[in-house]
Design a protein around this motif. Structure first.
Motif, PDB file in Angstrom:
ATOM      1  N   ASN A 144       0.829  -1.206   0.000  1.00 37.04           N
ATOM      2  CA  ASN A 144       0.000   0.000   0.000  1.00 37.04           C
ATOM      3  C   ASN A 144       0.866   1.260   0.000  1.00 37.04           C
ATOM      4  O   ASN A 144       1.930   1.286   0.600  1.00 37.04           O
ATOM      5  N   LYS A 145       0.404   2.294  -0.662  1.00 37.32           N
ATOM      6  CA  LYS A 145       1.236   3.460  -0.899  1.00 37.32           C
ATOM      7  C   LYS A 145       0.889   4.677  -0.055  1.00 37.32           C
ATOM      8  O   LYS A 145       1.592   5.680  -0.085  1.00 37.32           O
ATOM      9  N   GLY A 146      -0.200   4.658   0.692  1.00 34.98           N
ATOM     10  CA  GLY A 146      -0.633   5.841   1.422  1.00 34.98           C
ATOM     11  C   GLY A 146       0.215   6.144   2.640  1.00 34.98           C
ATOM     12  O   GLY A 146       1.065   5.351   3.055  1.00 34.98           O
ATOM     13  N   THR A 147      -0.024   7.342   3.237  1.00 36.89           N
ATOM     14  CA  THR A 147       0.667   7.749   4.456  1.00 36.89           C
ATOM     15  C   THR A 147      -0.382   8.289   5.425  1.00 36.89           C
ATOM     16  O   THR A 147      -0.632   9.494   5.500  1.00 36.89           O
ATOM     17  N   ALA A 148      -0.996   7.395   6.168  1.00 35.76           N
ATOM     18  CA  ALA A 148      -2.110   7.749   7.064  1.00 35.76           C
ATOM     19  C   ALA A 148      -1.584   8.089   8.454  1.00 35.76           C
ATOM     20  O   ALA A 148      -1.845   7.399   9.441  1.00 35.76           O
ATOM     21  N   THR A 149      -0.844   9.186   8.543  1.00 33.18           N
ATOM     22  CA  THR A 149      -0.186   9.564   9.797  1.00 33.18           C
ATOM     23  C   THR A 149      -1.195   9.870  10.898  1.00 33.18           C
ATOM     24  O   THR A 149      -1.042   9.409  12.038  1.00 33.18           O
ATOM     25  N   ALA A 150      -2.211  10.667  10.589  1.00 29.14           N
ATOM     26  CA  ALA A 150      -3.209  11.015  11.598  1.00 29.14           C
ATOM     27  C   ALA A 150      -3.957   9.779  12.082  1.00 29.14           C
ATOM     28  O   ALA A 150      -4.209   9.619  13.287  1.00 29.14           O
ATOM     29  N   THR A 151      -4.297   8.893  11.162  1.00 29.21           N
ATOM     30  CA  THR A 151      -4.984   7.655  11.539  1.00 29.21           C
ATOM     31  C   THR A 151      -4.115   6.817  12.463  1.00 29.21           C
ATOM     32  O   THR A 151      -4.610   6.210  13.428  1.00 29.21           O
ATOM     33  N   ALA A 152      -2.811   6.782  12.197  1.00 32.60           N
ATOM     34  CA  ALA A 152      -1.903   6.005  13.044  1.00 32.60           C
ATOM     35  C   ALA A 152      -1.823   6.586  14.455  1.00 32.60           C
ATOM     36  O   ALA A 152      -1.827   5.845  15.446  1.00 32.60           O
ATOM     37  N   LEU A 153      -1.745   7.908  14.563  1.00 32.42           N
ATOM     38  CA  LEU A 153      -1.721   8.540  15.883  1.00 32.42           C
ATOM     39  C   LEU A 153      -3.012   8.269  16.651  1.00 32.42           C
ATOM     40  O   LEU A 153      -2.990   7.997  17.857  1.00 32.42           O
ATOM     41  N   GLU A 154      -4.141   8.325  15.956  1.00 33.06           N
ATOM     42  CA  GLU A 154      -5.426   8.036  16.588  1.00 33.06           C
ATOM     43  C   GLU A 154      -5.511   6.562  16.998  1.00 33.06           C
ATOM     44  O   GLU A 154      -6.045   6.227  18.057  1.00 33.06           O
ATOM     45  N   TYR A 155      -4.960   5.670  16.170  1.00 29.90           N
ATOM     46  CA  TYR A 155      -4.937   4.240  16.493  1.00 29.90           C
ATOM     47  C   TYR A 155      -4.130   3.995  17.775  1.00 29.90           C
ATOM     48  O   TYR A 155      -4.519   3.180  18.627  1.00 29.90           O
ATOM     49  N   ILE A 156      -3.020   4.691  17.907  1.00 30.24           N
ATOM     50  CA  ILE A 156      -2.217   4.542  19.118  1.00 30.24           C
ATOM     51  C   ILE A 156      -3.036   4.951  20.342  1.00 30.24           C
ATOM     52  O   ILE A 156      -3.022   4.268  21.375  1.00 30.24           O
ATOM     53  N   ARG A 157      -3.764   6.055  20.227  1.00 28.67           N
ATOM     54  CA  ARG A 157      -4.600   6.501  21.351  1.00 28.67           C
ATOM     55  C   ARG A 157      -5.678   5.484  21.689  1.00 28.67           C
ATOM     56  O   ARG A 157      -5.904   5.166  22.858  1.00 28.67           O
ATOM     57  N   SER A 158      -6.351   4.943  20.673  1.00 31.92           N
ATOM     58  CA  SER A 158      -7.541   4.122  20.917  1.00 31.92           C
ATOM     59  C   SER A 158      -7.229   2.641  21.128  1.00 31.92           C
ATOM     60  O   SER A 158      -7.962   1.957  21.852  1.00 31.92           O
ATOM     61  N   ASP A 159      -6.137   2.141  20.512  1.00 30.47           N
ATOM     62  CA  ASP A 159      -5.899   0.697  20.526  1.00 30.47           C
ATOM     63  C   ASP A 159      -4.586   0.264  21.174  1.00 30.47           C
ATOM     64  O   ASP A 159      -4.453  -0.906  21.556  1.00 30.47           O
ATOM     65  N   VAL A 160      -3.631   1.176  21.278  1.00 29.18           N
ATOM     66  CA  VAL A 160      -2.329   0.817  21.852  1.00 29.18           C
ATOM     67  C   VAL A 160      -2.219   1.276  23.305  1.00 29.18           C
ATOM     68  O   VAL A 160      -1.782   0.509  24.169  1.00 29.18           O
ATOM     69  N   LEU A 161      -2.602   2.512  23.565  1.00 33.79           N
ATOM     70  CA  LEU A 161      -2.521   3.025  24.931  1.00 33.79           C
ATOM     71  C   LEU A 161      -3.769   2.632  25.709  1.00 33.79           C
ATOM     72  O   LEU A 161      -4.588   3.456  26.118  1.00 33.79           O
ATOM     73  N   THR A 162      -3.881   1.326  25.930  1.00 35.88           N
ATOM     74  CA  THR A 162      -5.003   0.746  26.654  1.00 35.88           C
ATOM     75  C   THR A 162      -4.484  -0.285  27.637  1.00 35.88           C
ATOM     76  O   THR A 162      -3.417  -0.880  27.435  1.00 35.88           O
ATOM     77  N   GLN A 163      -5.248  -0.527  28.661  1.00 37.43           N
ATOM     78  CA  GLN A 163      -4.856  -1.522  29.653  1.00 37.43           C
ATOM     79  C   GLN A 163      -4.770  -2.903  29.030  1.00 37.43           C
ATOM     80  O   GLN A 163      -3.882  -3.697  29.370  1.00 37.43           O
ATOM     81  N   SER A 164      -5.661  -3.211  28.101  1.00 38.71           N
ATOM     82  CA  SER A 164      -5.656  -4.536  27.470  1.00 38.71           C
ATOM     83  C   SER A 164      -4.418  -4.770  26.611  1.00 38.71           C
ATOM     84  O   SER A 164      -4.044  -5.913  26.361  1.00 38.71           O
ATOM     85  N   SER A 165      -3.774  -3.698  26.151  1.00 31.38           N
ATOM     86  CA  SER A 165      -2.532  -3.824  25.376  1.00 31.38           C
ATOM     87  C   SER A 165      -1.293  -3.827  26.261  1.00 31.38           C
ATOM     88  O   SER A 165      -0.176  -3.940  25.758  1.00 31.38           O
ATOM     89  N   GLY A 166      -1.491  -3.678  27.568  1.00 31.77           N
ATOM     90  CA  GLY A 166      -0.368  -3.698  28.494  1.00 31.77           C
ATOM     91  C   GLY A 166       0.169  -2.330  28.870  1.00 31.77           C
ATOM     92  O   GLY A 166       1.195  -2.229  29.544  1.00 31.77           O
ATOM     93  N   TRP A 167      -0.520  -1.253  28.438  1.00 29.62           N
ATOM     94  CA  TRP A 167      -0.072   0.098  28.779  1.00 29.62           C
ATOM     95  C   TRP A 167      -0.344   0.373  30.245  1.00 29.62           C
ATOM     96  O   TRP A 167      -1.402   0.053  30.770  1.00 29.62           O
ATOM     97  N   ARG A 168       0.636   0.984  30.923  1.00 27.53           N
ATOM     98  CA  ARG A 168       0.528   1.223  32.353  1.00 27.53           C
ATOM     99  C   ARG A 168      -0.040   2.597  32.700  1.00 27.53           C
ATOM    100  O   ARG A 168      -0.338   2.859  33.870  1.00 27.53           O
ATOM    101  N   GLY A 169      -0.151   3.488  31.729  1.00 30.71           N
ATOM    102  CA  GLY A 169      -0.744   4.789  31.974  1.00 30.71           C
ATOM    103  C   GLY A 169       0.194   5.828  32.551  1.00 30.71           C
ATOM    104  O   GLY A 169      -0.229   6.941  32.879  1.00 30.71           O
TER     105      GLY A 169
END
Length: 233
Positions: free
Chosen positions: A110-135
């Motif tokens: 894929n050729k796109g550069t979805a930078t904003a989507t990636a930052l939002e994904y980190i907020r919603s799916d990575v920085l979560t307790q279920s992903s192991g984030w400690r806060g």
């Protein structure tokens, strides 16, 4: 990695003195604070396979410098192109296994550069307790070679949401196509670097310099406190 804490209490007939000394040494390179770190890696079409491999190598070497454990440093890695893919979340405690998973990441078509989507994904799916984030203390390290396809304002808005959560964003712009204004606005103050020569980012000297500049504390920290209470009779 070593941590030692000693407590000494001395009593005389008139006074009590308490002294606490704590020394922490976490790496031959430097001392790293307790922190969760997300690597957000550009995998867009403009990079090409060789340069994508260099970004993976840079990330892999940097991960091997970190004191990864349940109680110290935790690492997550995502790649972004037209959309976002999780490579590994915070649950892994093995630096070598994380490093190998990064190196095994397949370059997408894929050729796109979805930078904003990636930052939002980190907020919603990575920085979560279920992903192991400690806060607690958290860094997002963005490595990118170009301008977002979603517009600068979308990137700034998504980055601001993370910053308002207390997240520090470090921007590493690589290659000749980078939008310096967009990356600077995305990054935390004084936390952006540009490297035109992609061929150097996976060298050990570059990796060490990056860690020392943006990720390390002093190699050894010693804290000593003494209090004295005097009783008169």
């Amino acid at each position: 990695t070593s941590t030692s804490t000693s407590y000494t209490t001395t009593r005389t007939s008139n006074s009590t003195t308490n002294s606490t000394t704590q020394t922490t040494t976490t790496s031959a390179l430097c001392s790293f604070p307790v922190r969760d770190i997300v690597f957000m890696l550009d995998a867009s079409g403009s990079l090409g396979q060789d340069n994508f491999n260099r970004i993976l190598s840079f990330t892999s070497q940097l991960i091997l410098q970190l004191p990864i454990s349940a109680g110290f440093t935790r690492v997550s890695v995502v790649i972004f192109h037209s959309w976002v893919e999780m490579v590994i979340d915070f649950s892994s405690r093995d630096a070598r296994a994380i490093s190998n998973a990064v190196l095994a990441t397949v370059y997408p078509v894929n050729k796109g550069t979805a930078t904003a989507t990636a930052l939002e994904y980190i907020r919603s799916d990575v920085l979560t307790q279920s992903s192991g984030w400690r806060g607690g203390s958290t860094q997002v390290i963005v490595v990118t070679d170009g301008k977002s396809g979603e517009g600068t304002q979308a990137v700034v808005d998504a980055a601001s949401t993370l910053k308002n959560m207390g997240v520090e964003i470090i921007g590493l712009g690589v290659g000749s196509l980078i939008d310096s204004n967009e990356l600077t606005l995305m990054s935390s103050p004084n936390k952006v670097q540009f490297e035109g020569a992609l061929s150097v980012i996976n060298t050990q000297s570059f990796v060490n310099a990056f860690a020392l500049t943006y990720m390390c504390s002093p190699a050894t920290t010693t804290r000593s406190t003494t209090s004295t209470t005097t009783q008169t009779t």
